[in-house]
Scaffold this active site. Structure first.
Site, PDB file in Angstrom:
ATOM      1  N   GLY A 107       0.814  -1.231   0.000  1.00 52.50           N
ATOM      2  CA  GLY A 107       0.000   0.000   0.000  1.00 52.50           C
ATOM      3  C   GLY A 107       0.836   1.264   0.000  1.00 52.50           C
ATOM      4  O   GLY A 107       2.060   1.233   0.128  1.00 52.50           O
ATOM      5  N   ASP A 277       4.360  -4.422  -7.197  1.00 54.20           N
ATOM      6  CA  ASP A 277       3.738  -3.193  -6.686  1.00 54.20           C
ATOM      7  C   ASP A 277       4.333  -1.963  -7.363  1.00 54.20           C
ATOM      8  O   ASP A 277       3.835  -0.857  -7.166  1.00 54.20           O
ATOM      9  CB  ASP A 277       3.904  -3.088  -5.160  1.00 54.20           C
ATOM     10  CG  ASP A 277       5.354  -3.162  -4.732  1.00 54.20           C
ATOM     11  OD1 ASP A 277       6.015  -4.161  -5.073  1.00 54.20           O
ATOM     12  OD2 ASP A 277       5.840  -2.223  -4.080  1.00 54.20           O
ATOM     13  N   ASN A 278       5.379  -2.155  -8.142  1.00 49.80           N
ATOM     14  CA  ASN A 278       5.985  -1.030  -8.856  1.00 49.80           C
ATOM     15  C   ASN A 278       5.719  -1.105 -10.354  1.00 49.80           C
ATOM     16  O   ASN A 278       6.467  -0.554 -11.158  1.00 49.80           O
ATOM     17  CB  ASN A 278       7.496  -0.990  -8.588  1.00 49.80           C
ATOM     18  CG  ASN A 278       7.810  -0.622  -7.139  1.00 49.80           C
ATOM     19  OD1 ASN A 278       6.985  -0.013  -6.466  1.00 49.80           O
ATOM     20  ND2 ASN A 278       8.973  -1.000  -6.666  1.00 49.80           N
TER      21      ASN A 278
HETATM   22  P1  AMP Z   1       9.165   0.749  -2.665  1.00 48.34           P
HETATM   23  O1  AMP Z   1      10.257  -0.238  -2.529  1.00 48.34           O
HETATM   24  O2  AMP Z   1       9.609   2.177  -2.601  1.00 48.34           O
HETATM   25  O3  AMP Z   1       8.311   0.506  -3.860  1.00 48.34           O
HETATM   26  O4  AMP Z   1       8.234   0.596  -1.388  1.00 48.34           O
HETATM   27  C1  AMP Z   1       7.658  -0.622  -1.003  1.00 48.34           C
HETATM   28  C2  AMP Z   1       6.642  -0.376   0.071  1.00 48.34           C
HETATM   29  O5  AMP Z   1       7.231   0.260   1.205  1.00 48.34           O
HETATM   30  C3  AMP Z   1       5.477   0.507  -0.339  1.00 48.34           C
HETATM   31  O6  AMP Z   1       4.344   0.033   0.293  1.00 48.34           O
HETATM   32  C4  AMP Z   1       5.888   1.850   0.200  1.00 48.34           C
HETATM   33  O7  AMP Z   1       4.796   2.691   0.430  1.00 48.34           O
HETATM   34  C5  AMP Z   1       6.563   1.470   1.498  1.00 48.34           C
HETATM   35  N1  AMP Z   1       7.537   2.476   1.948  1.00 48.34           N
HETATM   36  C6  AMP Z   1       8.745   2.754   1.417  1.00 48.34           C
HETATM   37  N2  AMP Z   1       9.357   3.728   2.102  1.00 48.34           N
HETATM   38  C7  AMP Z   1       8.513   4.109   3.084  1.00 48.34           C
HETATM   39  C8  AMP Z   1       8.562   5.082   4.140  1.00 48.34           C
HETATM   40  N3  AMP Z   1       9.603   5.870   4.323  1.00 48.34           N
HETATM   41  N4  AMP Z   1       7.490   5.164   4.950  1.00 48.34           N
HETATM   42  C9  AMP Z   1       6.425   4.372   4.796  1.00 48.34           C
HETATM   43  N5  AMP Z   1       6.323   3.437   3.847  1.00 48.34           N
HETATM   44  C10 AMP Z   1       7.342   3.298   2.986  1.00 48.34           C
HETATM   45 MG    MG Z   2       6.774   1.197  -4.650  1.00 46.01          MG
END
Ligand code: AMP
Ligand code: MG
Length: 534
Positions: A107, A277-278
């Site tokens: 999410g 998710d990306n």
């Molecule tokens: P990502 O690897 O950036 O695609 O992130 C994977 C998941 O981690 C997603 O659900 C992001 O919303 C969550 N996420 C990444 N960084 C943060 C953060 N600093 N605070 C809260 N959620 C995060």
């Molecule tokens: Mg992401």
């Protein structure tokens, strides 16, 4: 129609996602499993002192927005400090496969969407603040983003757009005045860093993972509602949702994803974290994290330190990984399409579109009108190996080749010195030694092939220059812009923004931004290697 260039705090938002799908209304931002909803309504958490650092003029004009003063109500709104009457902020609920493993609920943990603006094209564009504070999906993290990763997302989104790569966009970069603690190297050494928020823009930020989570949680009403929302709004040409339309839609997602990945391969972009998710349901490049640009042509390269042991998301893996991700999306759609065979067949669209698009792009990059004979295919295949062996800078090689193409084609000049010069300019292995034999052999074959073209050398050159960018967001250039911005100097950031708007234009006064990566940047963190810490 959009208002005539208004400030961001004065524009009317629509809220189709919130209004058409089911969401929870709760002021509780504590991390938790959310069941039964497509999103959670959640307000951004205010920051200390928002300040506008960068603004995408072109995108703003498209959205009917005027550049706000550095500190102003519009900037407050872009930082989440001001939520206007027509905004209905929300965080989307989605899941995903991370590095091949099902991760359950993920999410929007730090991205909060404000709603949609009607742009000059008459369509609605969603505005999302990344780094806007905690949401129910923040898990153990803080909901914030650091300046370093925000600069990277801001610059790269707009640079990719200018290159013609399907991508989400970035409207603004705002510093928050707050510090954010990050363990950048994951070595037990957390440091405070300046925080920032990017306002990113896309028709929708729905990902493969939104559908996956609905199916995994057996929420078939939400699955159908989300699919129908996406089809009606973003794929209206397919007609009213039905089993047959779900299949055609999946085919179209396959097709768009193939086109996107073919673009990445054509410009040397490595996404770095192709988790499901990306992956955008619109086939847009989304979630700029530890991405990078190929400099020496090394198909096994990934910038992402988390992926160093497996190289799952390395450059050459991207086409296969995208297919694997589409298979996961297809699985998630099976409750809507009992005839699974038709989903399997749709995956063929990915393969055929990718192959055809990749070949078409290579044809243009090499200045050929057709790729027909088997020798042409062999010529393409052999190029990749030769570029690798010769450690050629991908961007420089194709750009320089465009410039020498007319001379090669006419055969008026001895071509061997041209080859040596090309290698000298673009290779990271400088000696014209035996290392370059395979590339020299390839260049001779290419020259013969070019001579079968009937167009003039000039026409060929122009076509190639339009297919081979001079400027890409080299990893070390982004890092230099970040280091300057961190001490309040925005000149490097502004210059990169400006130059990357027209990456195919010569812009000779900016030649140094098109140069080979300097030796010092080879191993420098941020330049050659990036962690997911952001
Ligand atoms: P990502 O690897 O950036 O695609 O992130 C994977 C998941 O981690 C997603 O659900 C992001 O919303 C969550 N996420 C990444 N960084 C943060 C953060 N600093 N605070 C809260 N959620 C995060
Ligand atoms: Mg992401």
């Amino acid at each position: 129609m959009p208002q005539n260039d208004a400030h961001f705090d004065q524009v009317q938002f629509q809220n189709s996602f919130v209004e058409e799908l089911s969401g929870e209304i709760s002021t509780d931002t504590r991390p938790r499993q959310v069941l039964g909803y497509c999103y959670s309504q959640v307000k951004p958490t205010p920051v200390r002192e928002p300040r506008l650092l960068a603004w995408s003029e072109e995108l703003a004009a498209f959205l009917g927005l005027s550049r706000p003063p550095e500190q102003s109500p519009a900037v407050d709104a872009l930082a989440g400090n001001l939520v206007t009457d027509t905004m209905k902020p929300f965080a989307a609920r989605y899941g995903g496969h991370q590095f091949g493993n099902w991760a359950g609920q993920l999410g929007d943990g730090r991205a909060i969407s404000l709603g949609e603006l009607t742009a000059r094209d008459g369509a609605a564009w969603e505005i999302q603040l990344k780094g806007a504070g905690p949401t129910p999906y923040s898990r153990r993290a803080d909901g914030r983003a650091v300046l370093r990763s925000s600069v990277r997302e801001f610059l790269c989104s707009e640079a990719m757009h200018a290159l013609g790569v399907p991508t989400t966009r970035a409207l603004s970069l705002v510093s928050t005045g707050d510090l954010v603690v990050r363990d950048m190297f994951y070595n037990g050494n957390p440091q405070p860093e300046p925080g920032a928020i990017v306002a990113r823009v896309a028709p929708t930020f729905v990902r493969f993972g939104n559908f996956q989570l609905m199916t995994a949680a057996n929420e078939l009403d939400n699955l159908r509602a989300l699919a129908d929302y996406v089809i009606r709004r973003f794929y209206p040409e397919l007609g009213e949702p039905s089993e047959a339309v779900y299949v055609r839609w999946f085919e179209e997602v396959c097709r768009r994803t193939a086109v996107m990945v073919a673009h990445w391969m054509s410009v040397g972009f490595v996404h770095g974290v192709m988790n499901t998710d990306n992956m955008s349901i619109l086939g847009l490049t989304i979630d700029y994290g530890p991405y990078g640009w190929l400099e020496p042509y090394d198909t096994t390269w990934t910038p992402n330190t988390t992926d160093f042991s497996h190289h799952r998301y390395a450059f050459a893996q991207q086409p296969q990984v995208a297919l694997w991700n589409l298979v996961q999306l297809g699985r998630a759609l099976t409750p809507l399409v009992p005839a699974i065979e038709s989903l399997n067949q749709a995956l063929e669209h990915y393969r055929t579109t990718f192959t055809a698009t990749r070949q078409e792009m290579m044809r243009r990059k090499l200045g050929l009108t057709t790729i027909t004979q088997p020798e042409d295919n062999a010529l393409l295949e052999d190029l990749y190996q030769a570029l690798t062996t010769s450690e050629m800078d991908m961007t420089l090689f194709f750009r320089q080749l465009s410039h020498v193409a007319p001379a090669l084609q006419t055969g008026m000049e001895d071509e061997e010195p041209l080859f040596i010069e090309l290698i000298d300019k673009a290779s990271y292995t400088p000696d014209p030694s035996a290392v370059h034999d395979s590339l020299l052999g390839w260049l001779r074959r290419y020259t013969q092939r070019l001579r079968q073209e009937t167009a003039s050398g000039e026409v060929i050159r122009e076509g190639m220059l339009a297919a081979n960018p001079k400027y890409v967001l080299r990893n070390y250039l982004a890092q230099q812009a970040i280091e300057a911005a961190e001490i309040g100097d925005l000149s490097k950031l502004n210059r990169l923004m400006q130059v990357l708007k027209t990456p195919f234009a010569e812009q000779p006064e900016h030649d140094e931004l098109a140069a080979k990566r300097p030796e010092w940047a080879r191993f420098k963190p941020g330049s050659a290697t990036l962690s997911c810490s952001s």
